[in-house]
Design a protein around this motif. Structure first.
Motif, PDB file in Angstrom:
ATOM      1  N   ASN A  51      19.077  47.807   4.598  1.00 25.16           N
ATOM      2  CA  ASN A  51      18.287  46.672   4.107  1.00 25.16           C
ATOM      3  C   ASN A  51      17.048  47.137   3.348  1.00 25.16           C
ATOM      4  N   VAL A  75      14.639  39.902   2.121  1.00 27.43           N
ATOM      5  CA  VAL A  75      15.372  40.148   0.868  1.00 27.43           C
ATOM      6  C   VAL A  75      14.911  39.183  -0.219  1.00 27.43           C
ATOM      7  N   ALA A 117      11.609  40.426  -1.519  1.00 32.99           N
ATOM      8  CA  ALA A 117      11.797  41.588  -2.395  1.00 32.99           C
ATOM      9  C   ALA A 117      12.338  41.158  -3.753  1.00 32.99           C
ATOM     10  N   SER A 153      16.194  46.137  -0.507  1.00 34.62           N
ATOM     11  CA  SER A 153      14.899  45.554  -0.862  1.00 34.62           C
ATOM     12  C   SER A 153      14.157  46.411  -1.875  1.00 34.62           C
ATOM     13  N   LEU A 189       7.486  45.462   3.749  1.00 36.06           N
ATOM     14  CA  LEU A 189       8.841  45.038   4.102  1.00 36.06           C
ATOM     15  C   LEU A 189       9.572  46.079   4.941  1.00 36.06           C
ATOM     16  N   CYS A 211      15.637  45.861  -5.260  1.00 31.79           N
ATOM     17  CA  CYS A 211      15.175  44.592  -5.848  1.00 31.79           C
ATOM     18  C   CYS A 211      13.762  44.732  -6.401  1.00 31.79           C
TER      19      CYS A 211
END
Length: 335
Positions: free
Chosen positions: A167, A227, A230, A171, A267, A174
């Protein structure tokens, strides 16, 4: 060199530097220039004394004076714990809050697209047949099948670490690749929406939709929100390439890029919490309402962090960028 003569000749400079060092409040421009000049002069005096007549008392006095002047010129060092605290109480929540106009719509669009596609898949056996063979579909959707056993496929700690790493990578992609005209974040959101829709559609088509949601919600609420953040912040970065506003494109990308770094670091922590939930809470023997409740609490706490603490920090002038003293110097421009 006669030390007494040397001290008598330069005593006035030393005393004046000491006065400027002990002056409370800010110095005027002329005083600041004088401080710099005297600091350089007394540093030379210290070097001369050390090399020619290293009298301990004089060396100690001048060393202390030079150190105090240097501290006055450079300012005091901010303790690491204050930097850490300010980051999580001001810079990070403000950066996420100021991007809500990007990531909230992104999240809404994601859920709408996933819901529509999931309903279409669940109500069309022909569509389900194009996804996998009948035997494979039964294996994935049965009690204890592929979708359900996935969350207990590895030891909890190892699974949480694997989820966290994956994850965090999504992120970071992104955020950092958003500069490419915001295309990569949109693509990653779309592919993840399709993936979620397939799982929902197949499980609801098999009559096990509520169980599947009970597995997703404990970790998925916070995970997907991270997410969305991000992707939204990444798209905002990409928009600076298209429309930097009154700033130059370079200045806009630099400012937004520093905020992106802050969000990326934050994050990591959010996704660590999500990974722990997915590794330890989702596959646990707790009743569904308890597992979903834990996930909901984590999501609510994050939203309160952003929309209460972040909003307050933004109103105080925080933008998510580094302090002005750490930014590059800029030349004035006409508007």
């Amino acid at each position: 060199m006669d030390l007494d003569v040397f001290i008598d000749r330069h005593r006035a400079s030393w005393q004046r530097l000491e006065q400027l060092v002990k002056r409370s409040g800010r110095l005027s421009g002329a005083e600041a220039d004088e401080l710099i000049e005297l600091y350089q002069r007394v540093t030379t005096h210290l070097s001369v004394v050390r090399s020619q007549t290293p009298d301990p008392a004089t060396v100690e006095r001048l060393s202390s004076l030079v150190a105090q002047a240097r501290s006055k010129l450079t300012g005091t060092h901010t303790p690491a714990w204050q930097i850490f605290t300010k980051f999580f109480t001001h810079r990070l929540p403000a950066a996420i809050y100021l991007g809500w106009r990007w990531w909230v719509p992104a999240g809404i669009a994601f859920y709408l697209l996933s819901g529509i596609m999931a309903a279409w898949i669940a109500s069309n056996p022909d569509v389900q047949a194009t996804i996998a063979a009948p035997d494979e579909l039964r294996e994935m959707t049965k009690v204890g099948g592929g979708y359900e056993s996935y969350y207990s496929s590895d030891p909890a700690g190892s699974f949480a670490a694997k989820v966290w790493t994956n994850n965090a990578w999504v992120s970071a992609t992104c955020l950092l690749l958003g500069v490419l005209f915001a295309i990569p974040p949109i693509y990653l959101l779309f592919t993840n929406a399709v993936s979620l829709a397939v799982g929902l559609g197949l499980m609801f088509g098999a009559g096990r939709g509520p169980e599947f949601l009970g597995l997703l919600a404990p970790h998925g609420l916070l995970e997907l929100t991270a997410v969305f953040v991000a992707a939204g912040i990444g798209m905002r970065l990409g928009w600076q390439v298209i429309d930097p506003g009154k700033r130059t494109r370079t200045a806009a990308l630099a400012a937004e890029g520093r905020s992106v770094v802050a969000v990326a670091l934050g994050l990591v922590v959010v996704l660590l919490v999500s990974g722990v939930l997915e590794g330890f809470v989702t596959p646990s023997g707790l009743p569904t309402w308890a597992r979903v409740g834990i996930g909901a609490v984590a999501e609510i706490l994050f939203l309160l962090y952003v929309f209460v603490i972040g909003r307050r920090a933004a109103r105080q002038g925080e933008t998510g960028d580094v302090d002005a003293s750490e930014r590059e110097d800029v030349a004035p421009t006409s508007v």
